[in-house]
Design an enzyme around this catalytic site. Structure first.
Site, short mmCIF file in Angstrom:
data_model
loop_
_atom_site.label_atom_id
_atom_site.label_comp_id
_atom_site.label_asym_id
_atom_site.label_seq_id
_atom_site.Cartn_x
_atom_site.Cartn_y
_atom_site.Cartn_z
N ASP A 24 -17.50 -24.29 20.13
CA ASP A 24 -17.42 -23.91 19.27
C ASP A 24 -18.68 -23.14 18.61
O ASP A 24 -19.55 -23.86 18.99
CB ASP A 24 -16.32 -24.73 18.35
CG ASP A 24 -17.11 -25.77 17.73
OD1 ASP A 24 -17.93 -25.66 17.45
OD2 ASP A 24 -15.96 -26.87 17.33
N LEU A 25 -18.26 -22.39 17.38
CA LEU A 25 -19.23 -21.52 16.70
C LEU A 25 -20.33 -22.41 16.39
O LEU A 25 -21.55 -22.40 16.78
CB LEU A 25 -18.65 -20.82 15.97
CG LEU A 25 -19.37 -19.83 15.13
CD1 LEU A 25 -20.04 -18.32 16.24
CD2 LEU A 25 -19.01 -19.06 13.19
#
Length: 282
Positions: A108-109
């Site tokens: 994820d980011l």
């Protein structure tokens, strides 16, 4: 000799076999001018088109399976194009030749660390499939107190909205006070699973880095934002690990990131991984 069309398309680098199955089910694939259904077979000589575009299918005996390891920084997204203009993990990768790079799982980011890419959709599918039980190992910094009961609960099982989840191993790896590092391993890759498990027991994850995927370990010398292509011997190990026949040998020397000359190493999954680098412990 024929193969399932999704297998031929996956070998061409268009995506994983599962992604190609979805494309076929949507009626977007034709063989020799006829729209096909899932389960259809074709040969390497047949004319296979996706959305009307003729796909070049590499012959099995000529196909060179490639794997790139990338040290993802925080702030990059795992998509090819981002509508918000954020940097993507594909922007810094080397050329994939005739095909394209397929990400093996996602981060994820706000998660950094090891991300693998391959030009073979079949390999990508096997490396992500729960059947092969490939361990993912993460270094995680926890803000808050972690009791023995918390550790026991995380290993026994946590009820998440998409089912039960648990860590196979949890190892304390340093830190003082309310900021402590742990290494955790699990054999699946659900969305934000590591973060959600810790949050479910009342602990906040302040930093998360993937340090190993299967037998491939993130080397400390591979800086964030840099990549390295795995050498042929390690690709052979990974092929064997997931039951694939060896692909053709590369005709040229494995290309390297110009900033990184050292070849990635592997380590058996049951050995303890290195602690997070100094930069990740700051």
């Amino acid at each position: 000799m024929t193969d399932k069309v999704q297998k031929l398309l996956a070998r061409s680098g268009l995506g994983s076999r599962r992604e190609m199955e979805a494309v076929i089910a949507e009626g977007r694939v034709s063989v020799n001018g006829m729209i096909i259904e899932l389960g259809a077979r074709a040969s390497e000589e047949d004319k296979i088109r996706v959305d009307g575009r003729l796909i070049s299918i590499t012959k099995q005996e000529d196909f060179v399976r490639r794997i790139v390891a990338y040290n993802k920084p925080e702030g990059e997204v795992c998509t090819r194009k981002d509508p918000d203009g954020r940097p993507t993990v594909f922007e810094k990768l080397p050329s994939a030749g005739k095909g394209r790079w397929i990400a093996i799982g996602r981060l994820d980011l706000n998660t950094s660390g090891l991300l693998l890419f391959t030009n073979d959709g079949d390999l990508a599918n096997r490396l992500m499939h729960p059947r092969y039980e490939l361990e993912r190992e993460y270094a995680v910094r926890i803000k808050g107190e972690v009791s023995d009961d918390t550790i026991k609960q995380l290993k026994t099982g946590i009820a998440l909205e998409d089912g039960m989840a648990s860590f196979d191993r949890i190892t304390f790896s340093g830190g003082e006070g309310t900021n402590q590092w742990y290494h955790v391993t699990l054999k699946e890759g659900r969305n934000r699973e590591v973060r959600r498990m810790w949050e479910a027991v009342g602990c906040m994850v302040s930093r998360l880095t993937r340090v190993r995927y299967g037998s491939v370990v993130l080397e400390r010398s591979l800086r964030r934002g840099n990549w390295v292509e795995l050498d042929n011997s390690l690709v052979r190990e990974i092929e064997k690990e997931v039951g694939l026949e060896p692909s053709a040998k590369p005709k040229h020397r494995t290309p390297q990131n110009p900033r990184r000359r050292k070849i990635m190493k592997s380590r058996p999954a049951n050995k303890k991984s290195a602690r997070p680098s100094r930069s990740s412990r700051r």
